[in-house]
Scaffold this motif. Structure first.
Motif, short mmCIF file in Angstrom:
data_model
loop_
_atom_site.label_atom_id
_atom_site.label_comp_id
_atom_site.label_asym_id
_atom_site.label_seq_id
_atom_site.Cartn_x
_atom_site.Cartn_y
_atom_site.Cartn_z
N TYR A 141 -60.45 -16.76 35.96
CA TYR A 141 -60.28 -15.60 35.75
C TYR A 141 -60.67 -14.97 34.22
CZ TYR A 141 -58.49 -10.64 35.36
OH TYR A 141 -58.62 -9.44 35.39
N ALA A 142 -60.42 -15.61 33.15
CA ALA A 142 -60.83 -15.35 31.85
C ALA A 142 -62.32 -15.51 31.57
CB ALA A 142 -60.33 -16.38 30.75
N ALA A 176 -63.63 -12.51 33.39
CA ALA A 176 -63.52 -11.22 32.46
C ALA A 176 -64.41 -11.15 31.20
CB ALA A 176 -61.99 -11.19 32.27
N ARG A 177 -64.53 -12.61 30.66
CA ARG A 177 -65.70 -12.25 29.51
C ARG A 177 -66.92 -11.98 29.74
NH1 ARG A 177 -64.23 -17.12 28.12
NH2 ARG A 177 -62.53 -16.65 26.80
N ASN A 219 -53.71 -13.56 35.20
CA ASN A 219 -55.01 -13.09 35.99
C ASN A 219 -55.02 -11.77 36.16
OD1 ASN A 219 -55.92 -16.09 35.40
ND2 ASN A 219 -54.98 -16.60 37.50
N TYR A 274 -55.37 -10.79 30.37
CA TYR A 274 -56.67 -11.26 29.81
C TYR A 274 -56.88 -10.99 28.35
CZ TYR A 274 -61.70 -11.46 28.26
OH TYR A 274 -62.92 -11.32 27.62
N CYS A 304 -56.51 -13.86 25.72
CA CYS A 304 -57.82 -14.34 25.09
C CYS A 304 -57.96 -13.19 23.92
CB CYS A 304 -58.84 -13.96 25.86
SG CYS A 304 -58.71 -14.90 27.70
N CYS A 351 -56.08 -19.06 27.37
CA CYS A 351 -57.17 -18.42 27.80
C CYS A 351 -58.31 -19.47 28.31
CB CYS A 351 -57.60 -17.74 26.76
SG CYS A 351 -59.29 -16.87 27.20
#
Length: 278
Positions: A39-40, A43-44, A232, A237, A241, A277
C-alpha cells in the motif's frame, strides 16, 4: 539502422538514469495469485505522479548501452510507444498515443522481457512542449495491469485527491506530557507540521490498569475519540511514512526530565503501533 532521437528524449533518459541507478527487479508474481506492491509503495507513486495512465504498449525498442547512461545492473532500457486507454489522474488533455523511456528488469536468463501488447499502469509527468511524451516519475512507475492493482490505485487516488485528504507530514512542531493524578496516569500530545499547514495532532492516553491508547486529530479541535487509523489507509500512510523516527529534542516542551522521557516513550508507542512504512 541509425536512429535520430529528439533532444527531449535525452532529457527523459537523464531522468530515467538518475532514478534507475538504485533500481531493483520488480517482485515476481506468485503462482497462487498476483503479488501487488505494498500500500505504501502505491500511495507514494500516486502522490508523486501528476499523471496516472492506463495504457497498452504498442511497441518497445530496446536501447543500446550508449543510449542508456546510468542503467542499473540487471535492468534494460526501452523506448516505449503506448496507446492511452484511460487517464486515472490528470486534468490536462492527453494524446491518444504517447512515448516514454522505461527501465525494466531482465528475466532469470538475462533476457529482456517482451513488452509489446502488454497493458500497463504508468505513473508519470508531462514533458513541457511535448504533449505526446511523458516521463515516468520513479522506480516501479510502469506496472503490469491487474484488476486488483487497478482497483487499489483508483481507491488511493480518490483518497489522495479528496477535499479532506490528510496532508503530508513534514515534521513535529512540539510535544509535551502531562502526568495525571494517579501513578502511571498521563497524556502526551504531539502537534505535527504539515505541507499544507493544516493542523494534525496525536494524543496518547495512559490510565492505570488500562491498555495505552492513542488517537489522531485532523483539525484545530482535539478529538480523543477519533482513534488510531487502520493500517493500509491513506491516513495511516501519511503517518507511518511521514513521521520522523525519533521525537526531535527541540520539539519536547518540558523542563522535567521524567515528563520529557514519557513524551518520547509515548511517541515511540505510536510508531510501533503504526508499523513499518513498507
Amino acid at each position: 539502422m541509425n536512429r535520430t532521437f529528439p533532444a527531449i528524449f535525452y532529457c527523459a533518459i537523464a531522468l530515467t538514469a538518475s532514478l534507475g541507478a538504485a533500481a531493483k527487479p520488480q517482485q515476481m508474481q506468485a503462482q497462487t495469485g498476483p503479488v501487488l506492491p505494498s500500500y505504501a509503495t502505491l500511495a507514494r507513486q500516486v502522490t508523486s505522479a501528476p499523471l496516472i495512465i492506463d495504457a497498452r504498449i504498442r511497441k518497445a525498442d530496446r536501447l543500446k548501452a550508449e543510449e542508456s547512461p546510468g542503467l542499473a545492473p540487471g535492468m534494460t532500457r526501452f523506448l516505449v510507444e503506448a496507446d492511452v486507454s484511460a487517464l486515472i489522474r490528470g486534468t490536462q488533455a492527453m494524446a491518444s498515443r504517447i512515448t516514454y523511456t522505461a527501465d525494466v528488469p531482465l528475466n532469470a536468463k538475462g533476457k529482456p522481457p517482451k513488452l509489446a501488447k502488454q497493458r500497463v499502469l504508468l505513473f508519470a509527468r508531462t514533458v513541457p512542449g511535448r504533449p505526446a511524451m511523458v516521463q515516468l516519475t520513479g522506480l516501479q512507475s510502469q506496472m503490469n495491469w491487474l484488476p486488483e492493482l487497478d482497483a487499489q490505485v483508483r481507491a488511493i487516488t480518490r483518497d489522495a485527491l479528496a477535499a479532506d485528504a490528510p496532508p503530508a507530514i513534514t515534521g513535529v512542531g512540539n510535544a509535551f506530557h502531562v502526568p495525571g493524578s494517579l501513578p502511571g496516569e498521563g497524556e502526551t500530545q504531539v502537534f505535527l507540521q504539515t505541507a499544507s499547514g493544516a493542523p494534525v495532532s496525536l494524543q496518547i492516553l495512559r490510565r492505570p490498569g488500562e491498555t495505552t491508547r492513542w488517537s489522531v486529530s485532523l483539525g484545530d479541535i482535539v478529538d480523543e475519540s477519533a482513534g488510531a487509523p487502520r493500517a493500509n489507509t491513506f491516513l495511516w500512510y501519511r503517518l507511518a511514512c511521514g513521521l520522523p523516527r525519533t521525537l526531535p529534542a527541540e520539539a519536547v516542551e518540558s523542563d522535567d526530565a521524567q515528563n520529557a522521557a514519557k513524551a518520547r516513550e509515548d511517541y515511540q508507542f505510536v510508531l510501533r503501533s503504526l508499523g513499518q512504512c513498507a
